[in-house]
Design an enzyme around this catalytic site. Structure first.
Site, PDB file in Angstrom:
ATOM      1  N   LYS A 164       0.863  -1.153  -0.049  1.00 48.99           N
ATOM      2  CA  LYS A 164      -0.128  -0.049  -0.107  1.00 48.99           C
ATOM      3  C   LYS A 164       0.887   1.334  -0.044  1.00 48.99           C
ATOM      4  O   LYS A 164       1.650   1.361   0.897  1.00 48.99           O
ATOM      5  CB  LYS A 164      -0.946  -0.014   1.223  1.00 48.99           C
ATOM      6  CG  LYS A 164      -1.901  -1.033   1.319  1.00 48.99           C
ATOM      7  CD  LYS A 164      -2.868  -0.891   0.276  1.00 48.99           C
ATOM      8  CE  LYS A 164      -4.238  -1.924   0.350  1.00 48.99           C
ATOM      9  NZ  LYS A 164      -5.142  -1.542  -0.484  1.00 48.99           N
ATOM     10  N   LYS A 273     -13.748  -7.510  -7.653  1.00 43.94           N
ATOM     11  CA  LYS A 273     -13.984  -7.945  -6.243  1.00 43.94           C
ATOM     12  C   LYS A 273     -15.417  -8.276  -6.224  1.00 43.94           C
ATOM     13  O   LYS A 273     -16.239  -7.482  -6.390  1.00 43.94           O
ATOM     14  CB  LYS A 273     -13.627  -6.924  -5.305  1.00 43.94           C
ATOM     15  CG  LYS A 273     -12.099  -6.425  -5.175  1.00 43.94           C
ATOM     16  CD  LYS A 273     -12.022  -5.524  -4.166  1.00 43.94           C
ATOM     17  CE  LYS A 273     -10.600  -4.970  -4.348  1.00 43.94           C
ATOM     18  NZ  LYS A 273     -10.268  -3.598  -3.860  1.00 43.94           N
TER      19      LYS A 273
HETATM   20 MG   LIG Z   1      -6.895  -1.539  -4.357  1.00 45.92          MG
END
Ligand SMILES: [Mg+2]
Length: 350
Positions: A164, A273
């Site tokens: 991240k 997703k």
């Molecule tokens: Mg992402």
């Protein structure tokens, strides 16, 4: 009696601690509060779905997801679930503003109907693969803690690390990536790196960071959603000059978004997703990606191993995901509910 009519359902909240706090450019989380739904058909089959709570997205507070799931259960009790496509569309019409809840309900009803039919979702999705390799995600944490996390991932055998970024500026991002590269080596081999900006970078910052990574000889394989969701032109510009493929995540929330991304050539990889778009819409997105010659990635939120099951069926069954980011079971404590998903280090099977 119609064996496919929805007889009953139960909804529960589920708090699971994270092994270490999960930090992104958007916030920090020490535990996840998920909401699960179990649906039972008159014929005896049951199905499971799970929505992962978020502290950032107002639409995904556990309270709101509970409310939406209760509404859905009330609405569909007694209804025939066998026309899965029609029912799914109705579910999204009712609760589409809370995608996590709609997706959980759709997963549960699909799971139940397929069980009633005695067909495995893996087979239904295409039955292609028996085993897939997943990455392991590292928080947007301080370099010292990134080192520990990268070392732990390497010891568990992970060869792809998703980091991240977009927190603390370009230097902090670079140091975090460097720590992952140095400590994430398995038998001396550099890890493949996916950088996830969660919308917090600019075209200039992203290109500067990628250039530094290349000079340092990091094995960067993908940059995910560096720019704000609506910056379609920026994504297209970045894609043209980026030395690595660009993935769309937050920019991709429907099949219509997929068409737009393809039209504008604004991403090389489409990150789907189930938590974002459920099953039907995800299958449509995948069809758009294939037709447009785009690659596919599958991701998750913070579902338990049990909550990840349908995503694992899809990833294995469809078998054409170039990037598999299904690792929430690794990040959560071991007291999470388990389903059919079997994890061996970086490998998932059913
Ligand atoms: Mg992402």
């Amino acid at each position: 009696m119609n064996p496919f009519s929805l007889r009953s359902g139960s909804i529960e909240t589920l708090s699971i601690a994270l092994k270490t706090p999960f930090i992104t450019s958007l916030g920090e989380k020490k535990q996840t509060v998920n909401v699960s739904v179990r649906l039972s058909l008159a014929g005896g089959a049951t199905g499971y779905g799970e929505a992962s709570g978020s502290v950032v997205l107002a639409a995904h507070t556990p309270q709101r997801m509970l409310r939406e799931l209760r509404t859905l259960l009330k609405k569909f009790r007694g209804a025939d679930m066998s026309a899965m496509a029609t029912v799914s569309r109705d579910v999204w019409k009712t609760a589409g503003k809370t995608p996590g809840a709609a997706a959980a309900f759709e997963c549960a009803l699909t799971d139940a109907v397929l069980r009633q039919l005695r067909v495995s979702p893996h087979t239904w999705f295409g039955g292609k693969k028996r085993r897939i390799e997943t990455d392991c995600t590292l928080s947007a944490d301080a370099p010292e803690r990134t080192r520990i996390a990268a070392l732990r991932a390497a010891k568990a055998g992970f060869r792809t690390l998703k980091i991240k970024i977009g927190k603390g500026g370009g230097e902090a991002d670079f140091e975090r990536i460097r720590a992952a590269d140095a400590l994430g080596r398995v038998r001396g081999k550099r890890p493949a790196l996916i950088l996830d900006g969660n919308q917090k970078l600019t075209v200039r910052c992203a290109l500067a960071l990628l250039k530094r990574c290349r000079r340092a000889r990091f094995k960067t394989v993908l940059i995910e959603q560096p720019l704000p969701r609506d910056d379609w032109k920026g994504m297209a510009r970045l894609r043209k000059s980026s030395p690595v493929p660009v993935a769309a995540d937050e920019s991709l929330r429907s099949a219509a978004d997929a068409v737009r991304l393809a039209d504008m050539d604004a991403a090389d990889v489409f990150n789907v997703k189930l938590a974002k778009t459920g099953i039907r819409e995800t299958l449509d997105i995948m069809a758009v990606a294939r037709a447009a010659g785009k690659s596919l990635m599958i991701g998750c939120m913070q579902e338990s191993a049990l909550g990840l099951t349908m995503s694992a069926h899809l990833a294995l069954g469809a078998g054409d995901f170039s990037f598999v980011d299904l690792d929430s079971d690794v990040l959560l404590e071991d007291n999470q509910p388990r389903g059919a998903v079997i994890r061996h280090g970086r490998f998932l099977s059913l």
